[in-house]
Design a protein around this motif. Structure first.
Motif, short mmCIF file in Angstrom:
data_model
loop_
_atom_site.label_atom_id
_atom_site.label_comp_id
_atom_site.label_asym_id
_atom_site.label_seq_id
_atom_site.Cartn_x
_atom_site.Cartn_y
_atom_site.Cartn_z
N VAL A 74 0.99 8.04 -19.09
CA VAL A 74 1.52 7.97 -17.44
C VAL A 74 -0.85 8.40 -17.12
CG1 VAL A 74 1.92 9.70 -16.11
CG2 VAL A 74 3.38 9.23 -18.44
N LEU A 75 -1.50 8.82 -17.55
CA LEU A 75 -2.74 8.68 -16.82
C LEU A 75 -3.40 7.08 -17.08
CD1 LEU A 75 -4.49 10.28 -15.82
CD2 LEU A 75 -5.81 10.83 -18.34
N SER A 76 -2.88 6.57 -17.88
CA SER A 76 -3.98 4.95 -17.61
C SER A 76 -2.74 4.35 -16.35
CB SER A 76 -3.30 4.38 -19.09
OG SER A 76 -2.02 4.06 -18.71
N ILE A 77 -2.11 4.73 -16.45
CA ILE A 77 -1.13 3.67 -15.23
C ILE A 77 -0.98 4.65 -13.74
CG2 ILE A 77 1.51 3.12 -14.18
CD1 ILE A 77 2.57 4.09 -17.26
N LEU A 78 -1.29 5.85 -13.92
CA LEU A 78 -2.39 6.34 -12.75
C LEU A 78 -3.49 5.28 -12.01
CD1 LEU A 78 -1.85 8.34 -10.66
CD2 LEU A 78 -2.77 10.20 -12.49
N LYS A 79 -4.13 5.66 -13.24
CA LYS A 79 -6.01 4.82 -13.04
C LYS A 79 -5.30 3.17 -12.27
CE LYS A 79 -10.04 3.70 -15.78
NZ LYS A 79 -9.10 2.20 -16.53
N ASP A 80 -4.54 3.14 -12.84
CA ASP A 80 -3.79 1.48 -12.28
C ASP A 80 -3.21 1.51 -11.16
OD1 ASP A 80 -4.62 -0.17 -14.57
OD2 ASP A 80 -2.82 -0.22 -15.47
N GLU A 81 -2.78 2.33 -10.68
CA GLU A 81 -1.98 2.31 -8.99
C GLU A 81 -3.35 2.42 -7.99
OE1 GLU A 81 0.07 1.34 -9.55
OE2 GLU A 81 1.76 1.71 -10.78
N ILE A 82 -4.07 3.68 -9.28
CA ILE A 82 -4.86 3.49 -8.20
C ILE A 82 -5.89 2.90 -7.38
CG2 ILE A 82 -7.62 5.09 -8.17
CD1 ILE A 82 -5.99 7.84 -9.15
N GLU A 83 -6.26 1.52 -8.61
CA GLU A 83 -7.09 0.53 -9.10
C GLU A 83 -6.50 -0.14 -7.81
OE1 GLU A 83 -8.40 -0.63 -12.11
OE2 GLU A 83 -8.72 -2.81 -11.77
N HIS A 84 -5.28 -0.49 -7.76
CA HIS A 84 -4.28 -1.13 -6.72
C HIS A 84 -3.78 -0.75 -5.11
CE1 HIS A 84 -0.69 -2.65 -10.42
NE2 HIS A 84 -2.22 -3.40 -10.78
N GLU A 85 -3.95 0.66 -5.23
CA GLU A 85 -3.87 0.98 -3.94
C GLU A 85 -5.40 0.40 -3.25
OE1 GLU A 85 -5.25 5.06 -2.90
OE2 GLU A 85 -3.98 5.05 -1.42
N ASP A 86 -6.85 0.65 -4.11
CA ASP A 86 -7.84 0.78 -3.48
C ASP A 86 -7.80 -1.04 -3.23
OD1 ASP A 86 -10.37 1.21 -3.22
OD2 ASP A 86 -10.96 0.79 -4.77
N ASP A 87 -7.58 -1.90 -3.81
CA ASP A 87 -8.02 -3.54 -3.32
C ASP A 87 -7.41 -3.62 -2.36
OD1 ASP A 87 -9.31 -3.27 -6.02
OD2 ASP A 87 -7.45 -4.12 -7.23
N ILE A 89 0.70 -1.47 -0.10
CA ILE A 89 -0.20 -0.17 0.18
C ILE A 89 1.04 1.38 0.00
CG2 ILE A 89 -1.30 1.50 1.57
CD1 ILE A 89 -2.92 -1.13 2.47
N LYS A 90 1.92 1.04 0.32
CA LYS A 90 3.31 2.72 1.21
C LYS A 90 3.63 2.82 -0.22
CE LYS A 90 7.47 3.68 2.93
NZ LYS A 90 7.83 2.16 3.31
N GLY A 91 4.29 1.32 -1.06
CA GLY A 91 4.47 2.03 -2.61
C GLY A 91 3.17 2.29 -3.37
N GLU A 92 1.60 1.97 -3.11
CA GLU A 92 1.24 2.12 -4.46
C GLU A 92 1.16 3.69 -3.72
OE1 GLU A 92 0.10 1.17 -7.19
OE2 GLU A 92 0.62 -1.44 -6.18
N GLN A 93 0.93 3.62 -3.27
CA GLN A 93 0.55 5.34 -2.67
C GLN A 93 1.49 6.52 -3.37
OE1 GLN A 93 -0.34 5.09 1.22
NE2 GLN A 93 -2.62 5.09 0.67
N CYS A 94 2.97 5.91 -3.20
CA CYS A 94 4.38 7.08 -3.70
C CYS A 94 4.59 6.96 -5.44
CB CYS A 94 5.14 6.18 -3.07
SG CYS A 94 6.63 6.36 -3.83
N ALA A 95 3.77 5.41 -5.92
CA ALA A 95 3.68 5.04 -7.05
C ALA A 95 2.04 6.54 -7.43
CB ALA A 95 2.77 3.98 -7.31
N ILE A 96 1.45 6.42 -6.73
CA ILE A 96 0.17 7.32 -6.88
C ILE A 96 0.73 8.23 -7.23
CG2 ILE A 96 -2.24 8.12 -6.45
CD1 ILE A 96 -2.81 5.76 -5.41
N GLU A 97 2.02 9.06 -6.71
CA GLU A 97 2.07 10.82 -6.30
C GLU A 97 2.93 11.07 -7.39
OE1 GLU A 97 4.11 12.10 -2.51
OE2 GLU A 97 2.88 11.24 -2.08
#
Ligand code: FE
Ligand code: FE
Ligand code: MG
Length: 159
Positions: free
Chosen positions: A137-150, A109-117
């Motif tokens: 990059v926007l489509s990657i951001l969308k995936d990282e937000i989904e990862h954090e959420d999951d 989760i920490k890693g995903e939050q860093c990736a989102i930033e």
């Protein structure tokens, strides 16, 4: 021959490539963190966690592919040596030294939050300069937000 696809970019192409290479280093470290996490994770809810970790590992590898392909398209060179991942990374690497489900989920989760930033900053930087890289990059951001959420949903289910 001059490439129109590069000429249309408003902004420093080298700077864009450098930002993408830093993200590429992050993606490889994130990939390995998930890939290894899936193998070592143990305890209650191991199966649920392992399934999610494996899926995310696959996504991070896809992100690495997208970034490397765009770097090459922009005339750059994707980071050549794994030892440089540590020099370029924004988010670092958290070794899954405690294999219990909860610490592994928290690390990722920490890693995903860093990736989102990181991707949010790239999105802002690219917005009016390079629409093709911006869109990627926007489509990657969308995936990282989904990862954090999951991962947060899974952690909340467990706790
Ligand atoms: Fe990623
Ligand atoms: Fe991710
Ligand atoms: Mg997922």
């Amino acid at each position: 021959m001059e490439r129109k696809g590069i000429k249309i970019i408003k902004g420093d192409v080298e700077e864009i490539v450098n930002g993408l290479n830093k993200a590429l280093a992050d993606e490889w470290l994130a990939y390995y963190q998930y890939w290894l996490g899936e193998k070592v994770v143990k305890g209650k809810f191991r199966e649920e966690a392992a399934k999610e970790l494996a899926e995310h590992a696959g996504d991070e590898l896809k992100h690495a592919n997208m970034l490397a392909d765009r770097i090459i398209q922009l005339g750059g060179t994707p980071v050549l040596k794994p030892e440089d991942w540590y020099k370029l990374t924004n988010c670092g690497y958290d070794a899954p030294s405690d294999p219990a489900v909860i610490p592994i989920l928290k690390q990722n989760i920490k890693g995903e939050q860093c990736a989102i930033e990181v991707y949010q900053k790239l999105v802002e930087k690219l917005k009016d300069k390079d629409p093709v890289t911006y869109y990627m990059v926007l489509s990657i951001l969308k995936d990282e937000i989904e990862h954090e959420d999951d991962l947060i949903n899974l952690l909340e289910d467990i706790q």
